[in-house]
Scaffold this motif. Structure first.
Motif, PDB file in Angstrom:
ATOM      1  N   SER A 118       0.818  -1.223   0.000  1.00  0.00           N
ATOM      2  CA  SER A 118       0.000   0.000   0.000  1.00  0.00           C
ATOM      3  C   SER A 118       0.851   1.272   0.000  1.00  0.00           C
ATOM      4  N   ALA A 119       2.169   1.139  -0.020  1.00  0.00           N
ATOM      5  CA  ALA A 119       3.046   2.291   0.208  1.00  0.00           C
ATOM      6  C   ALA A 119       2.829   3.418  -0.788  1.00  0.00           C
ATOM      7  N   ALA A 120       2.413   3.105  -2.016  1.00  0.00           N
ATOM      8  CA  ALA A 120       2.223   4.139  -3.036  1.00  0.00           C
ATOM      9  C   ALA A 120       0.775   4.593  -3.163  1.00  0.00           C
ATOM     10  N   ALA A 121      -0.101   4.103  -2.307  1.00  0.00           N
ATOM     11  CA  ALA A 121      -1.526   4.432  -2.413  1.00  0.00           C
ATOM     12  C   ALA A 121      -1.800   5.861  -1.947  1.00  0.00           C
ATOM     13  N   VAL A 122      -2.894   6.417  -2.444  1.00  0.00           N
ATOM     14  CA  VAL A 122      -3.363   7.725  -1.989  1.00  0.00           C
ATOM     15  C   VAL A 122      -4.252   7.512  -0.763  1.00  0.00           C
ATOM     16  N   PRO A 123      -3.987   8.190   0.348  1.00  0.00           N
ATOM     17  CA  PRO A 123      -4.768   7.938   1.564  1.00  0.00           C
ATOM     18  C   PRO A 123      -6.202   8.443   1.460  1.00  0.00           C
ATOM     19  N   ALA A 124      -7.145   7.587   1.847  1.00  0.00           N
ATOM     20  CA  ALA A 124      -8.536   8.001   1.978  1.00  0.00           C
ATOM     21  C   ALA A 124      -8.899   8.227   3.430  1.00  0.00           C
ATOM     22  N   SER A 125      -8.003   7.845   4.344  1.00  0.00           N
ATOM     23  CA  SER A 125      -8.217   8.034   5.774  1.00  0.00           C
ATOM     24  C   SER A 125      -6.886   8.405   6.412  1.00  0.00           C
ATOM     25  N   VAL A 126      -6.944   9.324   7.362  1.00  0.00           N
ATOM     26  CA  VAL A 126      -5.750   9.765   8.084  1.00  0.00           C
ATOM     27  C   VAL A 126      -6.080   9.790   9.568  1.00  0.00           C
ATOM     28  N   ARG A 165      -9.732  10.135  13.891  1.00  0.00           N
ATOM     29  CA  ARG A 165      -9.796   9.599  12.537  1.00  0.00           C
ATOM     30  C   ARG A 165     -10.380  10.664  11.624  1.00  0.00           C
ATOM     31  N   CYS A 166      -9.777  10.820  10.456  1.00  0.00           N
ATOM     32  CA  CYS A 166     -10.167  11.913   9.562  1.00  0.00           C
ATOM     33  C   CYS A 166     -10.172  11.462   8.106  1.00  0.00           C
ATOM     34  N   THR A 167     -10.869  12.254   7.307  1.00  0.00           N
ATOM     35  CA  THR A 167     -10.877  12.087   5.864  1.00  0.00           C
ATOM     36  C   THR A 167     -10.252  13.335   5.231  1.00  0.00           C
ATOM     37  N   PRO A 168      -9.255  13.183   4.356  1.00  0.00           N
ATOM     38  CA  PRO A 168      -8.691  14.359   3.682  1.00  0.00           C
ATOM     39  C   PRO A 168      -9.766  15.112   2.900  1.00  0.00           C
ATOM     40  N   ALA A 169      -9.806  16.421   3.064  1.00  0.00           N
ATOM     41  CA  ALA A 169     -10.857  17.201   2.412  1.00  0.00           C
ATOM     42  C   ALA A 169     -10.312  18.268   1.462  1.00  0.00           C
ATOM     43  N   GLY A 184      -3.570  -2.371   4.086  1.00  0.00           N
ATOM     44  CA  GLY A 184      -4.186  -1.086   3.784  1.00  0.00           C
ATOM     45  C   GLY A 184      -3.510   0.089   4.446  1.00  0.00           C
ATOM     46  N   GLY A 185      -2.487  -0.181   5.249  1.00  0.00           N
ATOM     47  CA  GLY A 185      -1.734   0.909   5.863  1.00  0.00           C
ATOM     48  C   GLY A 185      -0.695   1.462   4.908  1.00  0.00           C
ATOM     49  N   ILE A 186      -0.545   2.762   4.865  1.00  0.00           N
ATOM     50  CA  ILE A 186       0.405   3.394   3.949  1.00  0.00           C
ATOM     51  C   ILE A 186       1.680   3.766   4.702  1.00  0.00           C
ATOM     52  N   ALA A 187       1.588   4.703   5.623  1.00  0.00           N
ATOM     53  CA  ALA A 187       2.782   5.117   6.375  1.00  0.00           C
ATOM     54  C   ALA A 187       2.380   5.901   7.606  1.00  0.00           C
ATOM     55  N   ALA A 188       3.273   5.882   8.585  1.00  0.00           N
ATOM     56  CA  ALA A 188       3.130   6.691   9.795  1.00  0.00           C
ATOM     57  C   ALA A 188       4.269   7.706   9.813  1.00  0.00           C
ATOM     58  N   HIS A 189       3.931   8.958  10.044  1.00  0.00           N
ATOM     59  CA  HIS A 189       4.901  10.055  10.014  1.00  0.00           C
ATOM     60  C   HIS A 189       4.911  10.729  11.391  1.00  0.00           C
ATOM     61  N   ARG A 230     -11.844   1.577   6.941  1.00  0.00           N
ATOM     62  CA  ARG A 230     -12.022   0.187   7.377  1.00  0.00           C
ATOM     63  C   ARG A 230     -10.675  -0.469   7.678  1.00  0.00           C
ATOM     64  N   ALA A 231      -9.675  -0.231   6.835  1.00  0.00           N
ATOM     65  CA  ALA A 231      -8.349  -0.812   7.074  1.00  0.00           C
ATOM     66  C   ALA A 231      -7.775  -0.302   8.392  1.00  0.00           C
ATOM     67  N   GLN A 232      -7.966   0.989   8.659  1.00  0.00           N
ATOM     68  CA  GLN A 232      -7.487   1.563   9.913  1.00  0.00           C
ATOM     69  C   GLN A 232      -8.196   0.928  11.110  1.00  0.00           C
ATOM     70  N   GLU A 233      -9.512   0.784  11.031  1.00  0.00           N
ATOM     71  CA  GLU A 233     -10.286   0.216  12.141  1.00  0.00           C
ATOM     72  C   GLU A 233      -9.903  -1.245  12.384  1.00  0.00           C
ATOM     73  N   GLU A 234      -9.681  -2.010  11.318  1.00  0.00           N
ATOM     74  CA  GLU A 234      -9.317  -3.417  11.475  1.00  0.00           C
ATOM     75  C   GLU A 234      -7.962  -3.553  12.157  1.00  0.00           C
ATOM     76  N   TRP A 235      -7.008  -2.705  11.790  1.00  0.00           N
ATOM     77  CA  TRP A 235      -5.690  -2.794  12.417  1.00  0.00           C
ATOM     78  C   TRP A 235      -5.772  -2.392  13.890  1.00  0.00           C
ATOM     79  N   GLN A 236      -6.520  -1.344  14.181  1.00  0.00           N
ATOM     80  CA  GLN A 236      -6.634  -0.906  15.568  1.00  0.00           C
ATOM     81  C   GLN A 236      -7.371  -1.928  16.427  1.00  0.00           C
TER      82      GLN A 236
END
Length: 236
Positions: free
Chosen positions: A124-132, A225-229, A169-174, A194-200
């Motif tokens: 998932s490293a190159a994916a565009v985040p839908a959740s942050v 939990r946020c959605t990029p706007a 589904g995780g991309i990166a933590a900064h 959903r990927a974030q919730e499953e990991w948590q």
């Protein structure tokens, strides 16, 4: 120069020239007011010249709580931000407040650019985040060495638990260290909520994560939990 919207609502977290990152929270009350506020922000900024070369980007995120907006801005340094406060912020905020009355501006924190980052999933490293996720931890006093040590422990825990708790589904933590030495912001990108919730929700009982939770001096934590706007930068 005018403000230009980045197509995927995502700032470049390692953009050259960043000396200060500001993260602030607005409370607006409802999902409808969240969207109306984002529209008002976009209108107020796009209708004016970009304020100063010292502001490199400005991004806004919708909290999944239906109330908050998170703001992440990149500056060359404190002097550029203070100049914006003195001369250019009030008229933008006045237009936004006229469109959406009653916004509560709940605080702002100062961070350095990311101290380090961790890839969560190679696939998932190159994916565009839908959740942050904006995850902040606070310590019982300023200590820059302790900030770095906590981040290093988190990165070690991610590595150690990768086999038993994979971040699909995780991309990166900064990881950002506050300039006052007393907190850390973990800005975590995911392909989906959903990927974030499953990991948590997965088991985090490994010794490495126990060390993170029991790290000496931790006094509090908060995760949103946020959605990029919206993500704006200077255009030509």
């Amino acid at each position: 120069m005018n403000a230009v919207a980045h197509p995927d609502a995502r700032p470049d977290l390692y953009r050259p020239g960043v000396g200060l990152v500001l993260v602030s929270t607005w409370q607006v009350g409802t999902p409808e007011r969240q969207r109306a506020t984002v529209d008002a922000i976009a209108g107020a900024w796009k209708s004016r010249d970009w304020p100063d070369a010292g502001l490199l980007s400005y991004s806004v995120y919708l909290g999944t709580d239906g109330d908050t907006l998170l703001h992440y801005s990149q500056w060359t340094g404190e002097e550029a931000y203070q100049g914006f406060l003195r001369t250019l912020r009030d008229d933008r905020n006045a237009e936004i407040d006229a469109a959406v009355p009653g916004i509560v501006r709940a605080g702002i924190h100062r961070y350095a650019p990311p101290y380090r980052s961790a890839v969560l999933s190679e696939e998932s490293a190159a994916a565009v985040p839908a959740s942050v996720a904006f995850a902040e931890v606070e310590f019982d006093g300023p200590d820059s060495a302790r900030q770095r040590a906590w981040v290093d422990d988190v990165c070690a825990a991610l590595d150690e638990s990768a086999g038993t708790r994979p971040a699909h589904g995780g991309i990166a933590a900064h990881f950002h260290l506050s300039t006052d030495g007393a907190r850390v912001l973990d800005y975590v990108e995911w392909e989906s909520l959903r990927a974030q919730e499953e990991w948590q929700g997965a088991d985090a009982s490994a010794d490495a994560w126990a060390r993170v939770r029991r790290f000496p001096g931790l006094s509090g934590s908060l995760a949103r939990r946020c959605t990029p706007a919206l993500s704006l930068h200077a255009g030509v």
